[in-house]
Scaffold this motif. Structure first.
Motif, short mmCIF file in Angstrom:
data_model
loop_
_atom_site.label_atom_id
_atom_site.label_comp_id
_atom_site.label_asym_id
_atom_site.label_seq_id
_atom_site.Cartn_x
_atom_site.Cartn_y
_atom_site.Cartn_z
N VAL A 64 39.46 40.18 28.40
CA VAL A 64 39.54 41.63 28.57
C VAL A 64 39.12 42.06 29.97
N HIS A 65 38.08 41.46 30.52
CA HIS A 65 37.63 41.89 31.85
C HIS A 65 38.71 41.66 32.89
N ARG A 66 39.52 40.61 32.71
CA ARG A 66 40.61 40.34 33.65
C ARG A 66 41.73 41.36 33.47
N GLN A 67 42.01 41.72 32.21
CA GLN A 67 43.03 42.74 31.95
C GLN A 67 42.62 44.08 32.57
N LEU A 68 41.35 44.45 32.40
CA LEU A 68 40.86 45.71 32.94
C LEU A 68 40.91 45.71 34.46
#
Length: 239
Positions: A64-68
């Motif tokens: 998720v942190h990479r998507q954000l």
């Protein structure tokens, strides 16, 4: 979970404090794909750019942190029922993935769990039946760098929740230390699934699962799987 996406009428597109027309970018996370799609379409009709995030655990290659980081949203929207200690820990973990304003829509009644979400970093917590008009206005407000109308109430709930964590009931903080995989393993243990079956279900070796169980016991400061399950059950009784 049911999310209200209808509205009584068209809401004029507001301006930001700088006089620029507001077209916020929103990252939307939910474990319910159909509801996420419906909310995305409803917000898109208001000219809000919405990107759906892959729910944690569904894509090992795209956390998720990479998507954000790719999306770089103005506001993140979480639609999730944090109605159990493990789901609350998942919510807190997700909110901590990004330090911008999170709006949480949940079926959990107003109370201690709302305070826990605020303590995790949520800018706003609203019922999942909140109207599209209110969600839209809240997103535009937060995207403009302003404070959510419910902030003072949430701060009070967060203080009360933190106070509860200082006593014997303060077990949610321990659960919040777990990783996504450790929460998944603990959830299955709590449901009575044995380690061998957990390994098969998660497509992991038994030794890997046992290593994760040991990590869970260490972080929860308990000595057995039964004690870990008992801790989860006890936390479920705390608002």
């Amino acid at each position: 979970m049911t999310v209200m996406t209808s509205s009584s009428g068209h809401v004029p597109e507001p301006s930001t404090g700088s006089g620029v027309r507001a077209h916020p970018k929103v990252a939307l996370a939910s474990d319910l794909s159909l509801i996420a799609e419906a909310v995305r379409a409803a917000l898109a009709s208001r000219q809000i750019d919405v990107t759906l995030l892959t729910w944690p655990g569904r894509s090992r290659d795209d956390p998720v942190h990479r998507q954000l980081a790719r999306v770089q949203p103005d506001v993140a929207l979480l639609i999730y029922d944090a109605d159990t200690p493990i789901r609350m820990a998942r919510s807190a973990m997700l909110i901590r993935e990004w330090d911008g304003p999170w709006v949480v829509l949940t079926g959990v009644p107003r109370g201690g769990r709302w305070g826990a979400l605020r303590a995790a970093g949520a800018a706003s917590v609203r019922p999942n039946l909140t109207s599209l008009d209110e969600i839209y206005e809240l997103i535009v407000l937060l995207a403009d760098g302003q404070v959510a109308p419910c902030a003072d109430e949430l701060d009070e709930l967060a203080v009360a929740w933190r106070t509860s964590q200082e006593g014997p009931a303060g077990m949610q903080e321990r659960l919040n230390r777990l990783t996504a995989r450790e929460l998944q393993v603990l959830d299955l243990l709590t449901s009575g699934v044995p380690v061998r079956s957990i390994a098969a279900q998660l497509e992991l070796s038994e030794s890997t699962v046992r290593s994760q169980v040991r990590a869970v016991l260490h972080k929860l400061d308990v000595r057995s799987q039964l004690a870990a399950v008992a801790l989860v059950r006890a936390t479920e009784q705390v608002d």
